[in-house]
Design an enzyme around this catalytic site. Structure first.
Site, mmCIF file in Angstrom:
data_model
loop_
_atom_site.group_PDB
_atom_site.id
_atom_site.type_symbol
_atom_site.label_atom_id
_atom_site.label_comp_id
_atom_site.label_asym_id
_atom_site.label_seq_id
_atom_site.Cartn_x
_atom_site.Cartn_y
_atom_site.Cartn_z
ATOM 1 N N HIS A 102 -0.061 -39.620 -5.080
ATOM 2 C CA HIS A 102 0.910 -40.120 -6.067
ATOM 3 C C HIS A 102 0.233 -40.212 -7.419
ATOM 4 O O HIS A 102 -0.950 -40.551 -7.488
ATOM 5 C CB HIS A 102 1.437 -41.509 -5.639
ATOM 6 C CG HIS A 102 2.669 -41.912 -6.378
ATOM 7 N ND1 HIS A 102 2.611 -42.532 -7.612
ATOM 8 C CD2 HIS A 102 3.982 -41.760 -6.089
ATOM 9 C CE1 HIS A 102 3.849 -42.758 -8.023
ATOM 10 N NE2 HIS A 102 4.697 -42.300 -7.121
ATOM 11 N N ASP A 148 8.033 -40.666 -0.002
ATOM 12 C CA ASP A 148 8.782 -39.488 0.455
ATOM 13 C C ASP A 148 8.376 -39.038 1.845
ATOM 14 O O ASP A 148 9.135 -38.360 2.535
ATOM 15 C CB ASP A 148 8.589 -38.335 -0.540
ATOM 16 C CG ASP A 148 9.147 -38.703 -1.887
ATOM 17 O OD1 ASP A 148 10.310 -39.096 -1.944
ATOM 18 O OD2 ASP A 148 8.406 -38.631 -2.877
HETATM 19 N N1 ACO Z 1 -2.486 -32.234 -0.629
HETATM 20 C C1 ACO Z 1 -3.751 -31.750 -0.821
HETATM 21 N N2 ACO Z 1 -4.504 -32.055 -1.893
HETATM 22 C C2 ACO Z 1 -3.972 -32.879 -2.817
HETATM 23 C C3 ACO Z 1 -2.689 -33.428 -2.682
HETATM 24 C C4 ACO Z 1 -1.943 -33.080 -1.547
HETATM 25 N N3 ACO Z 1 -0.707 -33.568 -1.357
HETATM 26 N N4 ACO Z 1 -2.425 -34.207 -3.737
HETATM 27 C C5 ACO Z 1 -3.513 -34.167 -4.526
HETATM 28 N N5 ACO Z 1 -4.460 -33.365 -3.965
HETATM 29 C C6 ACO Z 1 -5.808 -33.107 -4.480
HETATM 30 C C7 ACO Z 1 -5.788 -32.127 -5.645
HETATM 31 O O1 ACO Z 1 -5.944 -30.798 -5.202
HETATM 32 C C8 ACO Z 1 -6.963 -32.631 -6.463
HETATM 33 O O2 ACO Z 1 -8.149 -32.179 -5.832
HETATM 34 P P1 ACO Z 1 -9.471 -31.849 -6.716
HETATM 35 O O3 ACO Z 1 -9.865 -33.165 -7.352
HETATM 36 O O4 ACO Z 1 -10.461 -31.328 -5.737
HETATM 37 O O5 ACO Z 1 -9.041 -30.828 -7.722
HETATM 38 C C9 ACO Z 1 -6.905 -34.146 -6.294
HETATM 39 O O6 ACO Z 1 -6.267 -34.348 -5.026
HETATM 40 C C10 ACO Z 1 -6.103 -34.843 -7.389
HETATM 41 O O7 ACO Z 1 -4.856 -34.190 -7.485
HETATM 42 P P2 ACO Z 1 -3.921 -34.240 -8.785
HETATM 43 O O8 ACO Z 1 -2.880 -33.187 -8.670
HETATM 44 O O9 ACO Z 1 -4.783 -34.240 -10.008
HETATM 45 O O10 ACO Z 1 -3.302 -35.666 -8.626
HETATM 46 P P3 ACO Z 1 -2.069 -36.188 -9.399
HETATM 47 O O11 ACO Z 1 -2.175 -37.647 -9.385
HETATM 48 O O12 ACO Z 1 -1.901 -35.516 -10.702
HETATM 49 O O13 ACO Z 1 -0.839 -35.681 -8.484
HETATM 50 C C11 ACO Z 1 0.951 -35.602 -6.997
HETATM 51 C C12 ACO Z 1 0.000 -36.495 -7.787
HETATM 52 C C13 ACO Z 1 1.672 -34.612 -7.914
HETATM 53 C C14 ACO Z 1 2.020 -36.491 -6.330
HETATM 54 C C15 ACO Z 1 0.145 -34.855 -5.899
HETATM 55 O O14 ACO Z 1 -0.558 -35.771 -5.093
HETATM 56 C C16 ACO Z 1 1.016 -33.944 -5.041
HETATM 57 O O15 ACO Z 1 1.276 -32.806 -5.434
HETATM 58 N N6 ACO Z 1 1.495 -34.449 -3.864
HETATM 59 C C17 ACO Z 1 2.358 -33.687 -3.000
HETATM 60 C C18 ACO Z 1 3.785 -33.736 -3.531
HETATM 61 C C19 ACO Z 1 4.470 -35.082 -3.299
HETATM 62 O O16 ACO Z 1 4.385 -35.688 -2.240
HETATM 63 N N7 ACO Z 1 5.191 -35.558 -4.327
HETATM 64 C C20 ACO Z 1 5.928 -36.829 -4.281
HETATM 65 C C21 ACO Z 1 5.278 -37.869 -5.119
HETATM 66 S S1 ACO Z 1 6.146 -39.419 -4.993
HETATM 67 C C22 ACO Z 1 7.470 -39.315 -6.011
HETATM 68 O O17 ACO Z 1 7.489 -38.543 -6.920
HETATM 69 C C23 ACO Z 1 8.649 -40.205 -5.798
#
Ligand code: ACO
Length: 428
Positions: free
Chosen positions: A309, A368
């Site tokens: 998140h 979610d």
């Molecule tokens: N699966 C695998 N790896 C992940 C995931 C995931 N779901 N989420 C983050 N990571 C990893 C990234 O690859 C990154 O790795 P790195 O540091 O080696 O490059 C690290 O974790 C940080 O990721 P960011 O994308 O920078 O984190 P951010 O806080 O910007 O993203 C987000 C948050 C968009 C929700 C992300 O975790 C994601 O895409 N999750 C899956 C989609 C999802 O469930 N969305 C719903 C969110 S809740 C809502 O909106 C109501």
């Protein structure tokens, strides 16, 4: 030497320094007031995606992402979700206080009285093709409400915008149910005034004329909880959209309709639908390891949906509450919850929470991850998931609209870093 409650910025091009005041909130990080930045330095600040920018002052919702804390008007989300009903939360958001028993009943009655939509609006649903996405119909219909209910459209009169607020909250479930039924060619079902607000949503989605619909209390409780947990989430993309539209002095119908558009995308309201799609693709517990490996592979764009998140970095407090509800629903043996998908989800959760990759990056199941499975168990189809989110979020959006109005905020007008061509010489 700068003042204690300020930040000093030095322009290294000419050595000049400027002070910007620090403003403190009640709790949470303070902000630097940079409203005079351009006037002093002749430059704008740049914050792509507004991740470091507080776009407004607000007294509605507080989130501490590190501690996994969420409060509406000072009340912890777990208290509201487990001890109160959605109507209490809607009242709290709109009127800034939890209702007494009498106030709750009066508020519920007001919503019931407004739950029908003008019969003339039925033609609108007819105009959409079969299989039209319910979010498209919902956005159009909420905007259309302003043409049928033009008697109270004065955005400067509190009694008129409160009337609009109640109409929107009361009518959105009816519009949502109608749009679903039209999209499937099913007969429309009008609200049943003997049923409560949340019960009516399930009833209008499921019922058939002359057929008796028996809803279990746990089903109503599950949907009520989902709506409460979605009721507000401070300045996310759709709420920022609502506030931007509101800042132009547009009425709540226009602002909420725009918010629905913003919520539609898969990065926002569409996320729980993506979770279910992904669980279906994974299909079997024996495939979980393979997909976890894909999620960890930097050369693979695959991400585990429902994990991580932007704001919550330890746990999503809403997820813990929903996990509990999902388990309660599963105990009710005749509620069909897809056991195979639950097994796959449990295996993913169990594996990921023990895996160094997810632990190091603070990746936990978010709201979610659980809400999709619950909605599915309630018999709600995937393309209605975001619509359910809208029903829950409507009181929050309207509370934000009202707050902006009460603060008499200026029109939202950000600037930009222009990177297009310099002036070109036209050929005459
Ligand atoms: N699966 C695998 N790896 C992940 C995931 C995931 N779901 N989420 C983050 N990571 C990893 C990234 O690859 C990154 O790795 P790195 O540091 O080696 O490059 C690290 O974790 C940080 O990721 P960011 O994308 O920078 O984190 P951010 O806080 O910007 O993203 C987000 C948050 C968009 C929700 C992300 O975790 C994601 O895409 N999750 C899956 C989609 C999802 O469930 N969305 C719903 C969110 S809740 C809502 O909106 C109501």
């Amino acid at each position: 030497m700068g003042q204690k409650n300020s930040v000093t910025v030095t322009d290294n091009r000419n050595g000049k320094s400027y002070e910007f005041p620090i403003l403190d909130g009640t709790i949470g990080p303070s902000v630097v007031d940079i409203s005079s930045f351009y006037k002093n330095l002749g430059m704008f600040t740049f914050d792509n995606g507004l991740t470091s920018t507080a776009s407004c002052q607000s007294a509605i919702t507080y989130i501490d992402g590190e501690k996994g804390k969420l409060m509406y008007r000072g009340y912890d989300i777990s208290y509201l979700a487990t001890q109160k009903i959605f109507a209490d939360t809607a009242h709290l958001l709109l009127y800034k206080k939890l209702p007494t028993d009498e106030e709750r009943e009066a508020f519920r009655l007001e919503l019931k009285r407004r739950s029908f939509i003008h019969e003339g609006m039925i033609k609108l649903f007819d105009a959409f093709p079969d299989n039209a996405h319910p979010m498209a119909i919902l956005s159009a219909a909420v905007s259309t409400l302003s043409t049928f209910y033009f008697d109270h459209l004065d955005v400067d009169s509190p009694s008129e915008y409160m009337e609009m607020a109640k109409r929107i909250i009361a009518k959105i479930p009816t519009i949502a149910a109608f749009s679903y039924r039209y999209s499937r060619g099913l007969p429309i079902i009008y609200p049943n005034l003997d049923r409560g607000f949340v019960e009516n949503i399930l009833y209008m989605l499921r019922a058939f004329p002359y057929d008796h619909v028996n809803l279990k209390p746990i089903e109503v409780k599950a949907l009520d909880t989902i709506l409460t947990l979605h009721a507000d989430h401070e300045q996310n993309a759709s709420t920022t959209t609502v506030r931007t539209v509101a800042s132009t002095h547009a009425h709540p119908y226009a602002a909420v309709s725009a918010g629905i558009g913003a919520l539609w995308g898969r990065a926002h309201g569409g996320a729980n639908e993506s979770v279910i799609r992904q669980l279906e693709v994974i299909g079997d517990v024996k495939n979980v390891e393979k997909y976890i490996a894909k999620a960890k592979d930097k050369n693979d764009p695959f991400r585990l949906m429902g994990f991580g998140h932007r704001v919550y970095k330890n746990f999503d407090p809403r997820a813990a509450i929903l996990k509990n509800i999902r388990d309660q629903l599963m105990k009710e043996s005749d509620i069909k919850i897809d056991e195979n998908l639950v097994e796959v989800a449990n295996k993913i959760e169990e594996t990921a929470l023990k895996d160094e990759y997810f632990i190091k990056r603070n990746l936990y199941p978010n709201i979610d991850f659980y809400s999709g499975l619950i909605l599915r168990a309630l018999g709600i189809p995937k393309d209605m998931f975001a619509v359910i989110f809208v029903i829950g979020r409507a009181p929050g959006w309207i509370a934000q609209w009202i707050e902006l109005k009460e603060h008499n905020e200026r029109i939202t007008r950000p600037r930009q870093l222009y990177v297009g061509p310099e002036e070109r010489t036209p050929k005459y």
